[in-house]
Design a protein around this motif. Sequence first.
Motif, PDB file in Angstrom:
ATOM      1  N   THR A  38      46.486  52.159  54.546  1.00 46.77           N
ATOM      2  CA  THR A  38      46.890  52.836  53.314  1.00 46.77           C
ATOM      3  C   THR A  38      47.049  51.833  52.181  1.00 46.77           C
ATOM      4  O   THR A  38      46.553  52.046  51.066  1.00 46.77           O
ATOM      5  N   PHE A  39      47.732  50.744  52.487  1.00 44.99           N
ATOM      6  CA  PHE A  39      47.992  49.709  51.482  1.00 44.99           C
ATOM      7  C   PHE A  39      46.682  49.141  50.943  1.00 44.99           C
ATOM      8  O   PHE A  39      46.493  49.024  49.730  1.00 44.99           O
ATOM      9  N   GLU A  40      45.776  48.816  51.837  1.00 43.94           N
ATOM     10  CA  GLU A  40      44.517  48.181  51.413  1.00 43.94           C
ATOM     11  C   GLU A  40      43.627  49.152  50.637  1.00 43.94           C
ATOM     12  O   GLU A  40      43.010  48.791  49.640  1.00 43.94           O
ATOM     13  N   LEU A  41      43.588  50.387  51.132  1.00 44.25           N
ATOM     14  CA  LEU A  41      42.808  51.416  50.437  1.00 44.25           C
ATOM     15  C   LEU A  41      43.321  51.601  49.008  1.00 44.25           C
ATOM     16  O   LEU A  41      42.549  51.718  48.048  1.00 44.25           O
ATOM     17  N   ASN A  42      44.644  51.605  48.879  1.00 45.59           N
ATOM     18  CA  ASN A  42      45.257  51.801  47.564  1.00 45.59           C
ATOM     19  C   ASN A  42      44.996  50.615  46.642  1.00 45.59           C
ATOM     20  O   ASN A  42      44.681  50.779  45.474  1.00 45.59           O
ATOM     21  N   ARG A  43      45.120  49.451  47.213  1.00 41.91           N
ATOM     22  CA  ARG A  43      44.945  48.223  46.432  1.00 41.91           C
ATOM     23  C   ARG A  43      43.537  48.178  45.831  1.00 41.91           C
ATOM     24  O   ARG A  43      43.361  47.934  44.642  1.00 41.91           O
ATOM     25  N   GLU A  44      42.552  48.466  46.663  1.00 41.96           N
ATOM     26  CA  GLU A  44      41.166  48.439  46.183  1.00 41.96           C
ATOM     27  C   GLU A  44      40.888  49.585  45.214  1.00 41.96           C
ATOM     28  O   GLU A  44      40.262  49.399  44.174  1.00 41.96           O
ATOM     29  N   GLY A  45      41.372  50.770  45.578  1.00 42.57           N
ATOM     30  CA  GLY A  45      41.126  51.944  44.740  1.00 42.57           C
ATOM     31  C   GLY A  45      41.780  51.825  43.375  1.00 42.57           C
ATOM     32  O   GLY A  45      41.201  52.208  42.354  1.00 42.57           O
ATOM     33  N   ARG A  46      42.981  51.289  43.359  1.00 48.09           N
ATOM     34  CA  ARG A  46      43.714  51.129  42.098  1.00 48.09           C
ATOM     35  C   ARG A  46      42.971  50.159  41.173  1.00 48.09           C
ATOM     36  O   ARG A  46      42.835  50.411  39.973  1.00 48.09           O
ATOM     37  N   ALA A  47      42.464  49.062  41.749  1.00 49.68           N
ATOM     38  CA  ALA A  47      41.715  48.079  40.948  1.00 49.68           C
ATOM     39  C   ALA A  47      40.432  48.718  40.417  1.00 49.68           C
ATOM     40  O   ALA A  47      40.072  48.567  39.249  1.00 49.68           O
ATOM     41  N   LEU A  48      39.761  49.457  41.296  1.00 45.62           N
ATOM     42  CA  LEU A  48      38.501  50.097  40.903  1.00 45.62           C
ATOM     43  C   LEU A  48      38.711  51.133  39.796  1.00 45.62           C
ATOM     44  O   LEU A  48      37.978  51.164  38.809  1.00 45.62           O
ATOM     45  N   LEU A  49      39.750  51.967  39.962  1.00 45.21           N
ATOM     46  CA  LEU A  49      40.045  52.980  38.942  1.00 45.21           C
ATOM     47  C   LEU A  49      40.420  52.320  37.619  1.00 45.21           C
ATOM     48  O   LEU A  49      39.954  52.736  36.553  1.00 45.21           O
ATOM     49  N   THR A  50      41.264  51.295  37.703  1.00 44.35           N
ATOM     50  CA  THR A  50      41.704  50.602  36.486  1.00 44.35           C
ATOM     51  C   THR A  50      40.505  50.031  35.743  1.00 44.35           C
ATOM     52  O   THR A  50      40.324  50.268  34.538  1.00 44.35           O
ATOM     53  N   GLN A  51      39.653  49.299  36.466  1.00 38.82           N
ATOM     54  CA  GLN A  51      38.491  48.686  35.823  1.00 38.82           C
ATOM     55  C   GLN A  51      37.520  49.734  35.296  1.00 38.82           C
ATOM     56  O   GLN A  51      36.993  49.607  34.197  1.00 38.82           O
ATOM     57  N   GLY A  52      37.306  50.773  36.088  1.00 40.01           N
ATOM     58  CA  GLY A  52      36.362  51.819  35.683  1.00 40.01           C
ATOM     59  C   GLY A  52      36.812  52.541  34.424  1.00 40.01           C
ATOM     60  O   GLY A  52      36.014  52.849  33.542  1.00 40.01           O
ATOM     61  N   LEU A  53      38.115  52.812  34.330  1.00 39.26           N
ATOM     62  CA  LEU A  53      38.642  53.506  33.156  1.00 39.26           C
ATOM     63  C   LEU A  53      38.638  52.583  31.943  1.00 39.26           C
ATOM     64  O   LEU A  53      38.330  53.003  30.824  1.00 39.26           O
ATOM     65  N   GLN A  54      38.944  51.317  32.185  1.00 40.78           N
ATOM     66  CA  GLN A  54      38.905  50.341  31.082  1.00 40.78           C
ATOM     67  C   GLN A  54      37.476  50.184  30.558  1.00 40.78           C
ATOM     68  O   GLN A  54      37.267  50.045  29.355  1.00 40.78           O
TER      69      GLN A  54
END
Length: 375
Positions: free
Chosen positions: A281-297
């Motif tokens: 869960t932690f790793e999935l979130n860590r990667e997903g959060r970075a991906l979403l942040t970068q994608g939205l930026q």
Amino acid sequence: MSILTEKAPSFVREIAPYRAGKPAAELVRELGLNPETVVKLASNENPLGLGEKAKAAIAQAALDLGRYPDANGFSLKRKLSERHGVAAEQITLGNGSNDILELAAKAFLKAGSNSVFSQYAFAVYPLATQGCGAQAKVVPALNYGHDLDAFLATIDENTRVVFVANPNNPTGTFLTEKQLLAFLEKAPSDVLIVLDEAYNEFLETDQQYDATQWITRFPNLLVSRSFSKAYGLAGLRVGYSVSSSEVADLMNRVRQPFNVNSIALAAAEAALDDVAFLKKTFELNREGRALLTQGLQALGLEVLPSAGNFVLVKVGTADNAGALVFDALQRRGVIVRPVGNYGLPQWLRISVGLPAENARLLAEMPHALAVLDQA
Ligand SMILES: *Cc1c(COP(=O)(O)O)cnc(C)c1O
């Protein structure tokens, strides 16, 4: 208002009810969406769902539902007390950590007293406060986060409870261990400090701290944790707090005797042991959060740095930008959370999903943003 309901206390009648997101099934029907492809990123749930250990415990506990649950949650409390190195008497179990927040309010607040919390803080703090007929003192946010110095200046002789969410929902902002300790040093010792750590399990290694270890030094501290987010048990409703045994004793007096059901008790205990699920869960979130942040930026949008399992993104400058983009996303089968009720009408809160769900959100977002040009 009838002659009956007008006699309810004004503090009850003035409460604005909590607004939860619509169930996905409801939207599917309303908007004629394809249920197979609807993506729900609206409630900060674990996109992996339940862990296998919790699932097995649930199946087992379901066989014995003719009996009342253990009113004291002996077994789960024992496990939690071992985990945190505290006495079982210091633990309070709740029907979700929402229940914990309400029990803390009920034990300490009444008409004439007040609670202190931040602008943009979790929506349950004003609800729990008003439910006791107490006053809410809202501290202006600092860079969307908690301004703890301003908290200190706001606390007065009638303040009985302070709510601090770390990380905060819906902003994802984070206070360091150092900031929290400096605040606790200066906060009056006769005011209960509720540290709401519903997203604690998502903190990066260099952000992690263990506030349950501070209670001997600060007996006015209550640390609240949830099984709804990282542990994936949102539908079962279970959370807990660690506090001094004196505070736990007070909360125990105002809770309903069987506030946590048998399935929730069993599932929470099993989930605590599922180290592999938590790590995944932690790793999935860590990667997903970075991906979403970068994608939205990359779409030119402002995203607040988040320490939780969601991101807060500013989708436009118009006062209804959040509502418009929310609606457009929903029509495209992606459900996120508008946060106008938090005073953030230009922003949306997006929970981190599975990789394919995050990708879908990012693919739909430019189309949804286009509604702002037409508005
Ligand atoms: C989700 C959440 C909670 C409560 O979750 P429960 O499901 O009631 O355990 C508490 N605090 C914050 C900040 C949250 O976001």
